[in-house]
Scaffold this motif. Structure first.
Motif, PDB file in Angstrom:
ATOM      1  N   SER A   1      46.565  51.405  34.365  1.00 49.53           N
ATOM      2  CA  SER A   1      45.601  50.333  34.129  1.00 49.53           C
ATOM      3  C   SER A   1      46.270  49.157  33.437  1.00 49.53           C
ATOM      4  CB  SER A   1      44.444  50.841  33.261  1.00 49.53           C
ATOM      5  OG  SER A   1      43.810  51.961  33.839  1.00 49.53           O
ATOM      6  N   VAL A   2      45.769  47.946  33.722  1.00 47.76           N
ATOM      7  CA  VAL A   2      46.255  46.737  33.055  1.00 47.76           C
ATOM      8  C   VAL A   2      45.066  45.842  32.738  1.00 47.76           C
ATOM      9  CG1 VAL A   2      48.500  46.804  34.202  1.00 47.76           C
ATOM     10  CG2 VAL A   2      46.645  45.482  35.224  1.00 47.76           C
ATOM     11  N   LEU A   3      45.218  45.018  31.725  1.00 44.70           N
ATOM     12  CA  LEU A   3      44.200  44.034  31.419  1.00 44.70           C
ATOM     13  C   LEU A   3      44.130  43.013  32.551  1.00 44.70           C
ATOM     14  CD1 LEU A   3      44.950  43.433  27.627  1.00 44.70           C
ATOM     15  CD2 LEU A   3      42.990  44.662  28.593  1.00 44.70           C
ATOM     16  N   ARG A   4      42.932  42.639  32.927  1.00 41.82           N
ATOM     17  CA  ARG A   4      42.754  41.646  33.995  1.00 41.82           C
ATOM     18  C   ARG A   4      42.654  40.259  33.387  1.00 41.82           C
ATOM     19  NH1 ARG A   4      37.959  39.671  36.384  1.00 41.82           N
ATOM     20  NH2 ARG A   4      36.698  41.403  35.587  1.00 41.82           N
ATOM     21  N   PRO A   5      43.594  39.362  33.730  1.00 46.35           N
ATOM     22  CA  PRO A   5      43.520  37.991  33.217  1.00 46.35           C
ATOM     23  C   PRO A   5      42.186  37.347  33.594  1.00 46.35           C
ATOM     24  CG  PRO A   5      45.635  38.391  34.278  1.00 46.35           C
ATOM     25  CD  PRO A   5      44.771  39.568  34.600  1.00 46.35           C
ATOM     26  N   SER A   6      41.679  36.491  32.725  1.00 44.56           N
ATOM     27  CA  SER A   6      40.382  35.853  32.982  1.00 44.56           C
ATOM     28  C   SER A   6      40.407  35.006  34.243  1.00 44.56           C
ATOM     29  CB  SER A   6      39.981  35.001  31.776  1.00 44.56           C
ATOM     30  OG  SER A   6      40.951  33.989  31.520  1.00 44.56           O
ATOM     31  N   GLU A   7      41.597  34.548  34.632  1.00 43.13           N
ATOM     32  CA  GLU A   7      41.722  33.726  35.838  1.00 43.13           C
ATOM     33  C   GLU A   7      41.643  34.545  37.125  1.00 43.13           C
ATOM     34  OE1 GLU A   7      44.138  31.909  32.468  1.00 43.13           O
ATOM     35  OE2 GLU A   7      43.885  33.898  33.364  1.00 43.13           O
ATOM     36  N   VAL A   8      41.697  35.858  37.000  1.00 41.49           N
ATOM     37  CA  VAL A   8      41.680  36.756  38.166  1.00 41.49           C
ATOM     38  C   VAL A   8      40.293  37.381  38.280  1.00 41.49           C
ATOM     39  CG1 VAL A   8      42.712  38.795  39.221  1.00 41.49           C
ATOM     40  CG2 VAL A   8      44.140  37.233  37.871  1.00 41.49           C
ATOM     41  N   SER A   9      39.634  37.185  39.403  1.00 40.33           N
ATOM     42  CA  SER A   9      38.289  37.735  39.584  1.00 40.33           C
ATOM     43  C   SER A   9      38.346  39.239  39.802  1.00 40.33           C
ATOM     44  CB  SER A   9      37.610  37.070  40.788  1.00 40.33           C
ATOM     45  OG  SER A   9      38.211  37.497  41.997  1.00 40.33           O
ATOM     46  N   ALA A  10      37.195  39.883  39.649  1.00 43.79           N
ATOM     47  CA  ALA A  10      37.129  41.318  39.898  1.00 43.79           C
ATOM     48  C   ALA A  10      37.519  41.624  41.340  1.00 43.79           C
ATOM     49  CB  ALA A  10      35.728  41.841  39.597  1.00 43.79           C
ATOM     50  N   VAL A  11      37.071  40.794  42.271  1.00 43.59           N
ATOM     51  CA  VAL A  11      37.402  40.996  43.685  1.00 43.59           C
ATOM     52  C   VAL A  11      38.920  40.916  43.891  1.00 43.59           C
ATOM     53  CG1 VAL A  11      37.254  39.941  45.975  1.00 43.59           C
ATOM     54  CG2 VAL A  11      35.181  40.269  44.612  1.00 43.59           C
ATOM     55  N   GLU A  12      39.544  39.897  43.326  1.00 42.34           N
ATOM     56  CA  GLU A  12      40.997  39.759  43.464  1.00 42.34           C
ATOM     57  C   GLU A  12      41.717  40.949  42.839  1.00 42.34           C
ATOM     58  OE1 GLU A  12      41.766  34.963  43.339  1.00 42.34           O
ATOM     59  OE2 GLU A  12      41.120  35.951  41.494  1.00 42.34           O
ATOM     60  N   GLY A  13      41.228  41.388  41.689  1.00 44.67           N
ATOM     61  CA  GLY A  13      41.865  42.505  41.011  1.00 44.67           C
ATOM     62  C   GLY A  13      41.756  43.805  41.778  1.00 44.67           C
ATOM     63  N   ALA A  14      40.585  44.067  42.350  1.00 42.21           N
ATOM     64  CA  ALA A  14      40.370  45.328  43.064  1.00 42.21           C
ATOM     65  C   ALA A  14      41.185  45.423  44.341  1.00 42.21           C
ATOM     66  CB  ALA A  14      38.882  45.497  43.380  1.00 42.21           C
ATOM     67  N   CYS A  15      41.662  44.304  44.842  1.00 45.50           N
ATOM     68  CA  CYS A  15      42.490  44.331  46.059  1.00 45.50           C
ATOM     69  C   CYS A  15      43.934  44.736  45.784  1.00 45.50           C
ATOM     70  CB  CYS A  15      42.506  42.943  46.699  1.00 45.50           C
ATOM     71  SG  CYS A  15      40.935  42.378  47.358  1.00 45.50           S
ATOM     72  N   LEU A  16      44.345  44.699  44.520  1.00 45.49           N
ATOM     73  CA  LEU A  16      45.771  44.802  44.205  1.00 45.49           C
ATOM     74  C   LEU A  16      46.386  46.197  44.213  1.00 45.49           C
ATOM     75  CD1 LEU A  16      46.162  42.195  41.315  1.00 45.49           C
ATOM     76  CD2 LEU A  16      47.097  42.038  43.629  1.00 45.49           C
ATOM     77  N   PRO A  17      45.735  47.242  43.661  1.00 42.36           N
ATOM     78  CA  PRO A  17      46.498  48.458  43.398  1.00 42.36           C
ATOM     79  C   PRO A  17      47.222  49.079  44.595  1.00 42.36           C
ATOM     80  CG  PRO A  17      44.512  48.480  42.099  1.00 42.36           C
ATOM     81  CD  PRO A  17      44.409  47.291  43.017  1.00 42.36           C
ATOM     82  N   VAL A  18      46.517  49.574  45.592  1.00 41.04           N
ATOM     83  CA  VAL A  18      47.215  50.239  46.696  1.00 41.04           C
ATOM     84  C   VAL A  18      47.989  49.244  47.558  1.00 41.04           C
ATOM     85  CG1 VAL A  18      46.875  51.445  48.890  1.00 41.04           C
ATOM     86  CG2 VAL A  18      45.809  52.315  46.821  1.00 41.04           C
ATOM     87  N   ALA A  19      47.325  48.209  48.053  1.00 39.16           N
ATOM     88  CA  ALA A  19      47.983  47.283  48.984  1.00 39.16           C
ATOM     89  C   ALA A  19      49.093  46.490  48.306  1.00 39.16           C
ATOM     90  CB  ALA A  19      46.950  46.340  49.597  1.00 39.16           C
ATOM     91  N   GLY A  20      48.792  45.918  47.145  1.00 40.76           N
ATOM     92  CA  GLY A  20      49.787  45.109  46.463  1.00 40.76           C
ATOM     93  C   GLY A  20      50.961  45.917  45.958  1.00 40.76           C
ATOM     94  N   LEU A  21      50.670  47.059  45.329  1.00 39.88           N
ATOM     95  CA  LEU A  21      51.748  47.898  44.801  1.00 39.88           C
ATOM     96  C   LEU A  21      52.626  48.461  45.912  1.00 39.88           C
ATOM     97  CD1 LEU A  21      49.924  49.867  41.949  1.00 39.88           C
ATOM     98  CD2 LEU A  21      51.684  48.114  41.677  1.00 39.88           C
TER      99      LEU A  21
END
Length: 329
Positions: free
Chosen positions: A115-135
């Motif tokens: 887990s990581v803190l989500r920057p305020s500039e990053v929306s929940a939608v943008e954040g939820a897209c990151l783990p599997v696909a982005g990593l």
């Protein structure tokens, strides 16, 4: 806080979208090393329907009934006694262990390790897209020798570039200084160009099927996200010391990888399995914050329409992280 929540589960292998069940179940209780998160957004990935289909049986899932999904963005509401780096009220992005899942629910249990803190500039939608696909995209490129200090100048091929991993891989490869050739369908060419690809191959054309770079370049590094593309298709265009990372593990690809290792060839063919790390998730989130990386979200679904998200993911023709479940009002 209520004692129960809405969740999506399945109770056995197989069945596809129609086997998903909407249930009211107890809100999970985190142990001392974990935390409870109110889910704001979650994404469905191909690995989720593959687990349901029994492609990784009997290892996954850990038990039935199973609440699927691994990628969430949300707010911490409770932490275990041994959790030191997070507190209630923190907005986070997290990868949930594939064995236990849990993202397709109003609340989920997350480990600080992923887990990581989500920057305020990053929306929940943008954040939820990151783990599997982005990593996965980042891991494949860095395992292939890419770094971000300006010293990488290789030629990279990304097949299936309009999918979740592919859209991130194109952008990350450009951040790493690569010359990028990407394959996609005709309708997605403009999108992939906008993400930074130097050359684009329509996979339905003769050149696209043969993966021939328009500039004649051989590929130093290949991320193969397209299940229809085999190592035999890639090898004629691979540099003498080129490396291929295969994102479609299965009996055939695993056999090819094993045989390739035995040949002691300088060309490498590896099956890529995600190894999630918080530091990499933090790097991705910061790139999104800085405007260097963007999520491609084709469509969003409420939890009540999880079957539609599941179906769209399984069909395999959607753009980016199109199978997103959005909880926010």
């Amino acid at each position: 806080m209520a004692e129960t929540m809405q969740a999506v589960q399945y109770t056995s292998y197989g069945g596809g979208p129609s086997a998903l069940q909407h249930k009211e179940i107890p809100i999970p209780v985190p142990d001392a090393k974990k935390m409870l998160v109110k889910v704001e957004a979650a994404s469905v990935n191909p690995v989720d329907y593959k687990v349901q289909a029994g492609m990784i049986r009997p290892m996954l899932p850990a038990k039935f009934p199973h609440t699927p999904g691994t990628d969430i963005a949300g707010e911490v509401v409770k932490v275990g006694s041994e959790v030191k780096d997070f507190a209630p009220g923190d907005k986070i992005i997290a990868w949930l262990d594939l064995k236990y899942g849990g993202s397709l629910a109003e609340y989920a249990v997350a480990s600080p390790k992923y887990s990581v803190l989500r920057p305020s500039e990053v929306s929940a939608v943008e954040g939820a897209c990151l783990p599997v696909a982005g990593l996965t995209a980042l891991q494949g490129l860095t395992n292939g020798g890419m770094n971000f200090d300006g010293s990488f100048s290789g030629n990279v091929l990304i097949t299936g570039a309009s999918g979740g991993v592919g859209t991130y891989a194109v952008q990350i490869a450009k951040l790493g200084g690569a010359h990028v050739t990407a394959t996609c369908g005709e309708r997605n060419i403009d999108l992939i160009k906008s993400l930074g690809a130097d050359e684009i191959l329509d996979y339905k054309t003769p050149e696209g099927k043969k993966l021939i770079s328009p500039s004649g370049k051989k590929y130093d590094l290949v991320l193969n996200t397209a299940s229809a593309v085999s190592f035999a298709d890639i090898q004629p265009q691979l540099a003498p010391k080129g490396i291929v990372f295969e994102l479609n593990p299965g009996p055939k690809t695993m056999l090819v990888a094993a045989v390739k290792k035995l040949t002691l060839s300088k060309q490498k063919y590896n099956i890529l399995m995600l190894s999630a790390e918080a530091r990499n998730l933090e790097l991705l989130a910061n790139w999104v914050k800085e405007g260097k990386l963007r999520a491609i979200v084709d469509s969003k679904f409420p939890l009540a329409k999880a079957e539609d998200a599941w179906k769209k993911s399984k069909e395999g023709h959607a753009l980016g992280a199109s199978t997103l479940i959005h909880f926010e009002s």
